[in-house]
Structures are given as C-alpha cells and as structure tokens.
Design an enzyme around this catalytic site. Sequence first.
Site, PDB file in Angstrom:
ATOM      1  N   ASP A 145      -2.208   0.137 -12.401  1.00 13.56           N
ATOM      2  CA  ASP A 145      -2.060   1.588 -12.514  1.00 13.56           C
ATOM      3  C   ASP A 145      -1.570   2.252 -11.235  1.00 13.56           C
ATOM      4  OD1 ASP A 145      -2.811   1.954 -15.091  1.00 13.56           O
ATOM      5  OD2 ASP A 145      -4.901   2.395 -14.663  1.00 13.56           O
TER       6      ASP A 145
HETATM    7  C1  BGC Z   1      -7.490   3.163  -9.454  1.00 18.50           C
HETATM    8  C2  BGC Z   1      -7.167   2.196 -10.565  1.00 18.50           C
HETATM    9  C3  BGC Z   1      -7.400   2.831 -11.891  1.00 18.50           C
HETATM   10  C4  BGC Z   1      -6.681   4.165 -11.967  1.00 18.50           C
HETATM   11  C5  BGC Z   1      -6.876   4.874 -13.284  1.00 18.50           C
HETATM   12  C6  BGC Z   1      -6.778   4.475  -9.656  1.00 18.50           C
HETATM   13  O1  BGC Z   1      -7.170   5.369  -8.683  1.00 18.50           O
HETATM   14  O2  BGC Z   1      -7.153   2.594  -8.216  1.00 18.50           O
HETATM   15  O3  BGC Z   1      -7.933   1.018 -10.425  1.00 18.50           O
HETATM   16  O4  BGC Z   1      -6.946   1.981 -12.912  1.00 18.50           O
HETATM   17  O5  BGC Z   1      -7.073   4.996 -10.913  1.00 18.50           O
HETATM   18  O6  BGC Z   1      -8.012   5.581 -13.379  1.00 18.50           O
HETATM   19  C1  NOJ Z   2      -8.591  -0.243 -13.470  1.00 20.76           C
HETATM   20  C2  NOJ Z   2      -8.118   0.229 -14.804  1.00 20.76           C
HETATM   21  O1  NOJ Z   2      -9.212   0.460 -15.641  1.00 20.76           O
HETATM   22  C3  NOJ Z   2      -7.212  -0.760 -15.449  1.00 20.76           C
HETATM   23  O2  NOJ Z   2      -6.687  -0.222 -16.632  1.00 20.76           O
HETATM   24  C4  NOJ Z   2      -6.106  -1.143 -14.514  1.00 20.76           C
HETATM   25  O3  NOJ Z   2      -5.345  -2.102 -15.166  1.00 20.76           O
HETATM   26  C5  NOJ Z   2      -6.654  -1.659 -13.206  1.00 20.76           C
HETATM   27  N1  NOJ Z   2      -7.519  -0.688 -12.637  1.00 20.76           N
HETATM   28  C6  NOJ Z   2      -5.578  -2.020 -12.203  1.00 20.76           C
HETATM   29  O4  NOJ Z   2      -4.964  -0.891 -11.683  1.00 20.76           O
END
Ligand code: BGC
Ligand code: NOJ
Length: 812
Positions: free
Chosen positions: A483
């Site tokens: 993400d």
């Molecule tokens: C985090 C991710 C997460 C995303 C969506 C980001 O700040 O680093 O791990 O998947 O937010 O909530």
């Molecule tokens: C946490 C999120 O819940 C997941 O959807 C995502 O793939 C990972 N972070 C990596 O960014």
Amino acid sequence: MKYGYFDDKNREYIINNPRTPWPWINYLGNEDFFSLISNSAGGYSFYKDAKFRRITRYRYNNVPMDSGGKYFYINDGESIWSPGWKPCKTELDSYECRHGINYTIIKGEKNGITARVLYFVPLKTWAEVQKLTLTNNSKKVIKLKVFSFTEWCLWNAASDMENFQRNFSTGEVEIEGSVIYHKTEYKERRDHYAYYSVNVPIQGYDTDRESFFGLYNGFDEPQVVAEGKPKNTEAHGWSPIASHFIEVELKPGESKDFIFVLGYVENKEDEKWESKNVINKKKAKETIAKFNTSAKVEAALADLRKYWDNLLSIYTVDSGDDRIDRMVNIWNQYQCMITFCFSRSASFFESGIGRGMGFRDSNQDLTGFVHQIPERARERIIDIASTQFPDGGCYHQYQPLNKRGNNDIGGGFNDDPLWLILGSVSYIKETGDFGILNEKVPFDNDVSVARSLFDHLTVSFDHVVNNLGPHGLPLIGRADWNDCLNLNCFSNDPDESFQTTENKTEGSKAESVMIAGLFVVYGRDYVELCKRLGKDAEAARAQKHVDTMVDVIKKYGWDGEWFIRAYDYYGRKIGSNDNEEAKIFIESQGWCTMAGIGKEEGLCTKALNAVKERLDSKYGIVLNNPAFTRYYIEYGEISSYPAGYKENAGVFCHNNPWIMIGETVVGNGDRAWDYYKKICPSYLEEISDLHKTEPYVYAQMVAGKDAFKPGEAKNSWLTGTASWNFYAVTQYMLGIRPEYDGLLIDPCIPTDWKGFKATRKFRGATYQIEVVNPDQKSKGIKEVTIDGMPYKSNLIPAFGDGKEHKVKVVIG
Ligand code: BGC
Ligand code: NOJ
C-alpha cells in the site's frame, strides 16, 4: 527476558509479571460481540463493528499506555488494589494473567485475599461475562468494599472522541436493581442499548464519571473507592459509566463468586419501550439469567473450550519441537481466527475507527481458517465479492456492520481482484463445494446486477488483462499489495493521505511485477478451475494470457540477479541494481518464485539467493534493500518511513512466508525453516524485552537491519502474517495441502529432521500422517502407503468415509 510462559496443555500464555514491555492482549468473542483485553484488564468491547457499535470507551496512545478497561477495585481497609495490578498499581503479593483461547483469567493476591476474574464472551452471546471470585486465604474474617468499573462509549467511536459539544449533553442511563443500562440515543434513531449487571444485590452504584473519580483523579484513584462509598449518581450527559458497589464479608477460607454481564441488545421499533422513557429490558434480562450462577458460567466456558477443541483438532502436528507445535496447533490458528473476525480494524495498533474489512486482507485471511469454519468462509467470500464492481475492480475495504464498500477509502488497488481467486479456490479445495461458484453475487451491493461468483472470478482475472501497461505488465493503479508503493500519488502535501488522495493514473506507465507474479499464480488457478468446470475455451483463453505474462516477466521483470519490483510513472525501473536505493524488493522475488517463473533457467534460485544475501537479517527478511534514506515523491509513502521501519526495509512479516514458499518450490527446506524460525513469535520469547509484542502472536512488522533498533516489533495481532505463515508452514513446509482431488502430501523439511507426525481432518475423513526422512533430504517422495498398502501417488484421496486412515510418506 521472559514475562511469562506457555502452558500448551491448557493452550494458555501465562504472564507472571504485569510490567510487560507493551500491553499483551487477547480477544474475547468470535462472532458478533467482541472485546479486547490486556494483561492488566485494559481494553474495550463492541458489537460487530469497532467504529459504529463501540460499547465501551477506550483512549488510544494514552499516558500511561493502556488506560481504561474493565476494572475491579478492592478496598480492603488496608489497601486499594486491582487484581490486574493496574489501574491501582498497588504492589500485589502475586499476579498472574492467563490469556487463553477466547478467554482471559486475571488473578491478583493482596493482604490474604485472592481476586480472580474470568473474562469471556460465551458462544452465540451478545455479552461479555466476567466472573469475579474472591477468596479469603487468611485466618480472620475480612470485609471488602468492591467496585466494578466500565465506561460507556457513545456508540460511534469516531464522533465519541471528537464531538464533545454534543456528546456532553446526550448521555443517558437507567438503573434497575443490580443492572445499569446505557441508553444514549435510544430515544431517537438507535435500536440498541447496553447494560452491565451483577448477580447479587448491590449496595450502591455510580454512573457519572466525574462523581466516581473526582475531577482531579485518574483511573488509579477513584474518589469513591478511596472513600469506600459510592455516590449513587445518575448520569445526565457528560460521561456515563457503570460501577457497582458490593460489600463483601468473607470468613477464613471462604470464597464467593460474583458474575457480571456486560451486554448489548437490539430491539425492534415497536418493542423498544416498556413505558414512556423506560426501555424494554426483556432481552437483557434473558441473557443475564443465562449466566446468573457459577455453574452456568463454567458450563458456558466448557462449551467454548469444546468449540475450540474441535476447531484445533483439524490440523495438528507433532514435530518434536514445542515451539513449532504450539504455534501451528494453537496460537497461529487462533490468530488466524482473530484476523478473520477483525481484518485490520481493532487492535492496540489499529484504532477500530479508520479501517474496516480489507478486500485483499480478508481473502488472504481466509486461507488461515477455511479448514475450521468453512461455512463462515463461504459467507465471507460472498460478502467480499459483493463489494466488487462490474469491471472487476473493487472497494479496498467494507464495513462489517452494513457490509458495504467504504467510499472514504475508495478503490483502484490493482492487486485486489486477484485475491478473490485465492479465497474462492482455497474454499473449494478445502470443501469440494463447487456450488459456491453458482451463487448469485451482487456488484457494489446492487442485487439487480448480481452474477455468479464464477463470473466475479472472470472479471477479477480480466481486470488485470484489461489494465496492462507499456511492457505488458499489470498497471499498479493506486498501489498493489504494498500500500505504500504509491507510484501515481506524487504527494507533497503533508495534510493529505497517501492512501486516499487523488491518483494520477491517467497516462501513467507504473507497472507492478508483483501483480504480474500474482497473476501467474492465481491465473493458473483460474485456468484449472475453468477446466474442472468444463469451460475449455475459457481455460484456453486464460492460459494464453498467463503464458504471455510469464514471458513478459522474463523479458521485462528480470534484472540479471533478481526480479525487479515495478516500473514507475515514467516507465523507469524500481528495485533494480541500477537504482541507487532499494535495489531489491522482497515481493516480486516471492511471487515470481512461487510462480516458478524461470525455474528451469535458474532464475528462481538466483532470486532466492539474492534475497538471502541482501534482504535476510537476524530478525527476518527485510522488505527492500538498501532502505530509502530520503523522500521520493514518485514512490510515495514507502519512502516516508525512516529506514528500517514498516514498508521501508522493515521485516514486514506478511511477506516472509512468500519466500519460505518460494524456497520450497526449489526444495530448500533448510532455508525455508530458518526463515520461519526467525519471525516465529514462540522463538522470540526469550528476547521479549527487545521484541516487545506478545510472544504468542505474529506482529506485522519487526524493525529491520537499517533501523535504530533492529528486532523491535510493532503492530501485533491483525496482520496477514498470521494466515500466510500458517499457509506456508502447514501446506508447503509440512506440505499437507488440500487439492480438488484429495490431500497432497509434499513436505519440504530441514535435512536434519527425521520426520514428523500430523493429523488432518479433511472432507469427512481423518488422516493420521507420518512422514519419515531416512536419507536426510528436504523434499521428494520415495514411497507412500495408505493403511499399510503401497499407494501410487502422494495425492491422497478424499475418502469422505468418516474413518481414520494411516498415511505414511517416505521422503527421498
Ligand atoms: C501502512 C500500510 C497499510 C496502509 C493502509 C499505511 O500507512 O504503512 O501497512 O496497509 O497504511 O492503511
Ligand atoms: C497492511 C495492509 O493491511 C495490507 O493490505 C497491505 O497489503 C500491507 N499493509 C502492505 O502495505
């Protein structure tokens, strides 16, 4: 240093030092009513949705950490104390917290008195039951003043924390007998209230927070507790709480139980009231009556244990190493259930306000529990697919209460659709239920445009095919699984979210090699499914796209020593040796090796060696290397994190199992298990001071080798790490894998293992599996016997005969 120990027989982690390096928590409930509870009784409850139906209040990131919860205060005339040490923090003579499977027992001892509280949510019950047992271990009669405490949340956990000009005037309660009812907004649009009861007559109560604490005191020193006298307040606005006051006298050796029920009720519009402004308490009273004796409570706990005995009997291993067995047999499976229930919404790192159920997250989570509760997995698949759009795209998240896509978050994450294939195929392989594919499933919750689940899988597949970039690789969209790799975001405004801000996808050349690998893996699953259904033309069409993708990856996704990660907006390589920072990323190595891309030409081995050399560290495999040390506007959030944290070169545990599985594809059991142990929480128990989070569950992230404090974990419980580790260790490393036609047994183990035993219940039969490894190999099948008879293959039939079968597999 350790703060407790595992009790595998009782499936508990027993904390014997309340000063854990971070609150070590547990979850109560597994269907509708849920609570989070820390080792010192901090936490909160909600019904279904941590945002919209928050029952009790919690303050996040508080000072001190973890303040607020389900507390008991005991004034014994000498001291004021709590069984969980906090909030009073009076030094206890002994302390113990047993986190079990969906229950927690907190026990404190002080001045000859033991106070033991059992907390759990009985099966099929919209309430948390708390059984407080007070025992007099002294030789004299003891008189105690006992106060319960919980603080109501005004339902919507978000507005509860911000709209005080309204909130301070809306709060309403009712008190009848020993039950305190919380009925804020029940008069108008709500059909629900909450209650907190105790099964004995009370000698007083309080429902107004400031009257209970006194305006200048904290949780550690409520004024009424210090004075030993409740004020019998009725809250009108401000902050309603619920506190019972009970005077207890205990003879030497005497023990008394008090049962508290914290519950939630919904009433139909015409059944809301008993009389004007008096709420209809019928349902609350029914639930209270179900748990009004110790015998009833113990029976409900026994039912809960039986429920889990059954769930945890479906896959068990005896590997000879307790640290592996307790994770595979107990804690990893338990964590999978929790991630199934909450996705990424409510933990001590997720506020329960910001995030609902993730589309990709929930599909991946499915793989961790589908063997236990396939019926609920089926429902989940339909719920998830219902938030898809007709073109295969989808909402990134949906709210558990209304099951609708969350507009605030939106969509456009181009990996999302493919995970639906994983979820559906995992379910069918486990159950053999192809019928699910015929279910009519809406698009964007609109039933008028419902089509079969199979059609949803087709549009998922085609969403990639229809969104290819200049190299023929999948366009990344808003982001892929990572993400934080926001290649179309270009944000230079600190006030906008990387996750939801408008993306410049128009004209973008940003492509993802990770999605490409994912497409090959799940595209092949789609092809196989089509063939099973006799849709040969569709299978052939899809196969062509998959084959082309394999070629494209080899041509444009290979960097010489490893797979590149992506192409940016302008079409420049990311995760290539040519880059100055982040020359290599884990995700594409994981997915392309799992897909076996270029295995014959040695690409997989090379890529995995590059992972070993550049990404592996003492505490696991980091996400990228070298870490980003400055902000790259064209990469987004990933480069916003300090080096070694989160997606910027943290050990992002979720993706480590991809490499473990990749290692099993090339048959390297030693490496796969080495990686497994590095992030496995039970192996980290001894370094709890550094690791910080619970030694019984995985954390999302452990600080990587470039971080200030490598090895420090964050974000425990709600992470795809749970299901991916379970999937990797059970299906690929121990190698017991459901397939359409049976149970495949294809282990990949360390060369020094002599073998292992496992039990697997699968489609109505029980398989007692023994794997032996006389030649000190990792992988390969020399011999198979079923019930003592030689068998031609390691794909064991789905006998479905309700019987037990002995399967012996010789590696060689
Ligand atoms: C985090 C991710 C997460 C995303 C969506 C980001 O700040 O680093 O791990 O998947 O937010 O909530
Ligand atoms: C946490 C999120 O819940 C997941 O959807 C995502 O793939 C990972 N972070 C990596 O960014």
